[in-house]
Design a protein around this motif. Structure first.
Motif, PDB file in Angstrom:
ATOM      1  N   ALA A 178     -57.146  32.343 -59.122  1.00 21.17           N
ATOM      2  CA  ALA A 178     -56.424  31.071 -59.006  1.00 21.17           C
ATOM      3  C   ALA A 178     -56.093  30.592 -60.411  1.00 21.17           C
ATOM      4  O   ALA A 178     -56.891  30.773 -61.343  1.00 21.17           O
ATOM      5  N   ILE A 179     -54.922  29.968 -60.552  1.00 20.22           N
ATOM      6  CA  ILE A 179     -54.448  29.563 -61.871  1.00 20.22           C
ATOM      7  C   ILE A 179     -53.991  28.108 -61.849  1.00 20.22           C
ATOM      8  O   ILE A 179     -53.530  27.604 -60.820  1.00 20.22           O
ATOM      9  N   ASP A 180     -54.159  27.444 -62.977  1.00 22.14           N
ATOM     10  CA  ASP A 180     -53.584  26.104 -63.158  1.00 22.14           C
ATOM     11  C   ASP A 180     -53.261  25.927 -64.642  1.00 22.14           C
ATOM     12  O   ASP A 180     -54.031  26.355 -65.507  1.00 22.14           O
ATOM     13  N   CYS A 181     -52.113  25.315 -64.906  1.00 20.47           N
ATOM     14  CA  CYS A 181     -51.658  25.103 -66.282  1.00 20.47           C
ATOM     15  C   CYS A 181     -51.422  23.619 -66.537  1.00 20.47           C
ATOM     16  O   CYS A 181     -51.049  22.875 -65.625  1.00 20.47           O
ATOM     17  N   GLU A 182     -51.652  23.210 -67.773  1.00 19.16           N
ATOM     18  CA  GLU A 182     -51.328  21.851 -68.210  1.00 19.16           C
ATOM     19  C   GLU A 182     -50.186  21.944 -69.229  1.00 19.16           C
ATOM     20  O   GLU A 182     -50.196  22.823 -70.099  1.00 19.16           O
TER      21      GLU A 182
ATOM     22  N   ARG B 228     -52.237  24.477 -71.996  1.00 20.73           N
ATOM     23  CA  ARG B 228     -53.558  24.957 -71.578  1.00 20.73           C
ATOM     24  C   ARG B 228     -53.401  25.750 -70.300  1.00 20.73           C
ATOM     25  O   ARG B 228     -52.619  25.386 -69.425  1.00 20.73           O
ATOM     26  N   CYS B 229     -54.143  26.835 -70.194  1.00 20.19           N
ATOM     27  CA  CYS B 229     -54.120  27.643 -68.974  1.00 20.19           C
ATOM     28  C   CYS B 229     -55.537  28.041 -68.600  1.00 20.19           C
ATOM     29  O   CYS B 229     -56.316  28.471 -69.459  1.00 20.19           O
ATOM     30  N   SER B 230     -55.864  27.875 -67.320  1.00 24.00           N
ATOM     31  CA  SER B 230     -57.185  28.249 -66.805  1.00 24.00           C
ATOM     32  C   SER B 230     -57.014  29.175 -65.613  1.00 24.00           C
ATOM     33  O   SER B 230     -56.160  28.937 -64.749  1.00 24.00           O
ATOM     34  N   VAL B 231     -57.822  30.204 -65.568  1.00 19.91           N
ATOM     35  CA  VAL B 231     -57.816  31.157 -64.459  1.00 19.91           C
ATOM     36  C   VAL B 231     -59.246  31.332 -63.970  1.00 19.91           C
ATOM     37  O   VAL B 231     -60.162  31.520 -64.784  1.00 19.91           O
ATOM     38  N   VAL B 232     -59.443  31.252 -62.659  1.00 20.78           N
ATOM     39  CA  VAL B 232     -60.773  31.462 -62.070  1.00 20.78           C
ATOM     40  C   VAL B 232     -60.700  32.606 -61.073  1.00 20.78           C
ATOM     41  O   VAL B 232     -59.626  32.928 -60.555  1.00 20.78           O
ATOM     42  N   ASN B 233     -61.846  33.223 -60.794  1.00 24.11           N
ATOM     43  CA  ASN B 233     -61.862  34.316 -59.830  1.00 24.11           C
ATOM     44  C   ASN B 233     -62.095  33.793 -58.416  1.00 24.11           C
ATOM     45  O   ASN B 233     -62.100  32.587 -58.173  1.00 24.11           O
ATOM     46  N   TYR B 234     -62.307  34.700 -57.482  1.00 25.00           N
ATOM     47  CA  TYR B 234     -62.459  34.347 -56.066  1.00 25.00           C
ATOM     48  C   TYR B 234     -63.635  33.395 -55.828  1.00 25.00           C
ATOM     49  O   TYR B 234     -63.582  32.528 -54.966  1.00 25.00           O
TER      50      TYR B 234
ATOM     51  N   VAL C  31     -59.234  23.680 -65.151  1.00 27.20           N
ATOM     52  CA  VAL C  31     -60.296  24.480 -64.536  1.00 27.20           C
ATOM     53  C   VAL C  31     -60.629  23.920 -63.157  1.00 27.20           C
ATOM     54  O   VAL C  31     -60.719  24.653 -62.163  1.00 27.20           O
ATOM     55  N   GLU C  32     -60.821  22.613 -63.080  1.00 27.40           N
ATOM     56  CA  GLU C  32     -61.151  21.961 -61.806  1.00 27.40           C
ATOM     57  C   GLU C  32     -60.033  22.145 -60.799  1.00 27.40           C
ATOM     58  O   GLU C  32     -60.295  22.405 -59.608  1.00 27.40           O
TER      59      GLU C  32
ATOM     60  N   ALA D 117     -57.775  24.596 -60.664  1.00 23.69           N
ATOM     61  CA  ALA D 117     -57.729  25.997 -60.228  1.00 23.69           C
ATOM     62  C   ALA D 117     -58.849  26.288 -59.230  1.00 23.69           C
ATOM     63  O   ALA D 117     -58.649  26.962 -58.217  1.00 23.69           O
ATOM     64  N   GLN D 118     -60.053  25.780 -59.517  1.00 25.85           N
ATOM     65  CA  GLN D 118     -61.177  25.980 -58.605  1.00 25.85           C
ATOM     66  C   GLN D 118     -60.918  25.326 -57.254  1.00 25.85           C
ATOM     67  O   GLN D 118     -61.244  25.882 -56.200  1.00 25.85           O
ATOM     68  N   THR D 119     -60.312  24.150 -57.266  1.00 20.11           N
ATOM     69  CA  THR D 119     -60.017  23.436 -56.023  1.00 20.11           C
ATOM     70  C   THR D 119     -58.980  24.185 -55.202  1.00 20.11           C
ATOM     71  O   THR D 119     -59.101  24.292 -53.966  1.00 20.11           O
ATOM     72  N   ALA D 120     -57.959  24.718 -55.856  1.00 20.46           N
ATOM     73  CA  ALA D 120     -56.943  25.497 -55.146  1.00 20.46           C
ATOM     74  C   ALA D 120     -57.567  26.711 -54.469  1.00 20.46           C
ATOM     75  O   ALA D 120     -57.249  27.036 -53.317  1.00 20.46           O
ATOM     76  N   MET D 121     -58.488  27.385 -55.164  1.00 22.73           N
ATOM     77  CA  MET D 121     -59.157  28.547 -54.573  1.00 22.73           C
ATOM     78  C   MET D 121     -60.045  28.132 -53.400  1.00 22.73           C
ATOM     79  O   MET D 121     -60.096  28.819 -52.367  1.00 22.73           O
ATOM     80  N   GLU D 122     -60.733  27.007 -53.525  1.00 24.63           N
ATOM     81  CA  GLU D 122     -61.558  26.508 -52.417  1.00 24.63           C
ATOM     82  C   GLU D 122     -60.706  26.226 -51.180  1.00 24.63           C
ATOM     83  O   GLU D 122     -61.090  26.555 -50.055  1.00 24.63           O
ATOM     84  N   LEU D 123     -59.565  25.606 -51.386  1.00 27.01           N
ATOM     85  CA  LEU D 123     -58.666  25.293 -50.268  1.00 27.01           C
ATOM     86  C   LEU D 123     -58.139  26.567 -49.624  1.00 27.01           C
ATOM     87  O   LEU D 123     -58.074  26.683 -48.397  1.00 27.01           O
ATOM     88  N   TYR D 124     -57.779  27.522 -50.461  1.00 24.23           N
ATOM     89  CA  TYR D 124     -57.265  28.790 -49.936  1.00 24.23           C
ATOM     90  C   TYR D 124     -58.322  29.499 -49.094  1.00 24.23           C
ATOM     91  O   TYR D 124     -58.061  29.978 -47.993  1.00 24.23           O
ATOM     92  N   ARG D 125     -59.556  29.556 -49.619  1.00 22.19           N
ATOM     93  CA  ARG D 125     -60.630  30.250 -48.905  1.00 22.19           C
ATOM     94  C   ARG D 125     -60.974  29.561 -47.587  1.00 22.19           C
ATOM     95  O   ARG D 125     -61.469  30.201 -46.656  1.00 22.19           O
ATOM     96  N   LEU D 126     -60.689  28.283 -47.510  1.00 26.38           N
ATOM     97  CA  LEU D 126     -60.981  27.528 -46.299  1.00 26.38           C
ATOM     98  C   LEU D 126     -60.188  28.064 -45.105  1.00 26.38           C
ATOM     99  O   LEU D 126     -60.668  28.051 -43.970  1.00 26.38           O
TER     100      LEU D 126
END
Length: 317
Positions: free
Chosen positions: A115-119, A134-140, A259-260, A262-271
């Motif tokens: 998951a990615i998010d940019c500022e 700024r760019c943040s990438v998190v894993n699954y 970071v937050e 990107a993590q939230t987007a991944m949480e929503l997707y996994r839901l």
């Protein structure tokens, strides 16, 4: 007529000899003989039981059903571990091609997801041009695998700190845009990329990710439906997090945290991952059957001479 009969008989004899040779080499399944019994695969296998006095009675025993290599259905609330197991089974049935997601299995390995998010900050005339800062990438699992500040190519006119959280101080440790772009695109290559309104992030990166490998949480109707919101509405990440995750994000005056987000987007997707990926798989065109496993192929044609390997023919002479 007698000569023709002998010729036909010799041809049939050669055919049977070659068939036996193929069976011995394991290239052909043995021919079922007349009178051979087919093993029962049903719930019960029955025989006869001879009782005292010479009378007979049927005797049945339970025969276990063959195990099916089919992954159990998962509920949207399945744990990450069960989803990972689900992925591995489905992947073994599919084709792990990196050219697209058009495969027989609707899900991939969790390691294939990021998951990615940019500022962004404002550059150009009156700061109206958005550039990556700024760019943040998190894993699954939501672990951070990339988080760096980026120096835009043009001078910064507006830091947009209220939303971006970027300040002049952050730019002291920032890396050049081209360097950041190369690092980020290396991570995104061959991945399923999750994000919210993700086209903005790709635009800031000056990059186009394959559509079939992009999962935009602002465009997943299942999420809106779960939140009790209009299916086609474009709902903010903040609103979806509040409704579905009972989580407050993007609060305060220090701006957003990429970071937050990107993590939230991944949480929503996994839901809604299982349901969403299954629906996506249904929308893809069916794969053509493999010529090797196509049940309509007649294997008898391969008994013809022209299909035989030369070394096998030499050994049969």
């Amino acid at each position: 007529p007698q000569g023709r009969g002998k010729k036909k008989s010799r041809k049939h004899q050669r055919f049977m000899e070659r068939r036996v040779l193929l069976e011995q080499k394991g290239l052909l399944s043995p021919q079922r003989r007349l009178g051979s019994q087919t093993p029962m695969v049903g719930p019960e296998a029955c025989g006869t039981l001879t009782k005292a006095g010479g009378t007979t009675a049927p005797r049945c025993r339970k025969v276990p059903k063959p195990k099916q290599v089919v992954s159990p259905s998962l509920s949207p609330s399945a744990s990450p571990g069960s989803i990972a197991g689900h992925h591995s089974v489905l992947l073994s049935q599919g084709n792990g091609s990196s050219k697209g997601v058009q495969m027989s299995s609707p899900l991939l390995r969790p390691g294939k997801y990021v998951a990615i998010d940019c500022e962004m900050v404002g550059t150009g005339p009156q700061g109206r041009l958005s550039e990556l800062a700024r760019c943040s990438v998190v894993n699954y699992e939501g672990d951070v695998i990339y988080d760096k500040y980026v120096q835009p190519e043009l001078p910064i006119v507006d830091y947009r700190t209220r939303w971006s959280g970027i300040t002049k101080q952050h730019m002291k440790s920032a890396i050049p845009f081209k360097a950041a772009q190369a690092e980020i695109l290396k991570i995104l290559k061959d991945k399923i990329v999750v994000g919210h309104a993700i086209h903005n992030d790709f635009q800031a990166l000056k990059y186009f990710h394959p559509k079939d490998r992009t999962r935009d949480t602002s465009r997943i109707p299942v999420l809106n439906q779960r939140a009790g919101l209009p299916v086609r509405a474009s709902v903010s990440l903040k609103s979806l997090a509040r409704h579905l995750l009972q989580k407050k994000i993007q609060v305060g005056s220090k701006g957003h945290s990429s970071v937050e987000d990107a993590q939230t987007a991944m949480e929503l997707y996994r839901l809604v991952e299982v349901q969403w990926e299954t629906e996506l798989a249904r929308s893809l065109p069916p794969r053509p059957p493999s010529p090797v496993t196509d049940p309509t192929t007649d294997s008898n044609q391969y008994m013809d001479d022209r299909y035989w390997p030369t070394d096998l023919m030499a050994s049969s002479l």
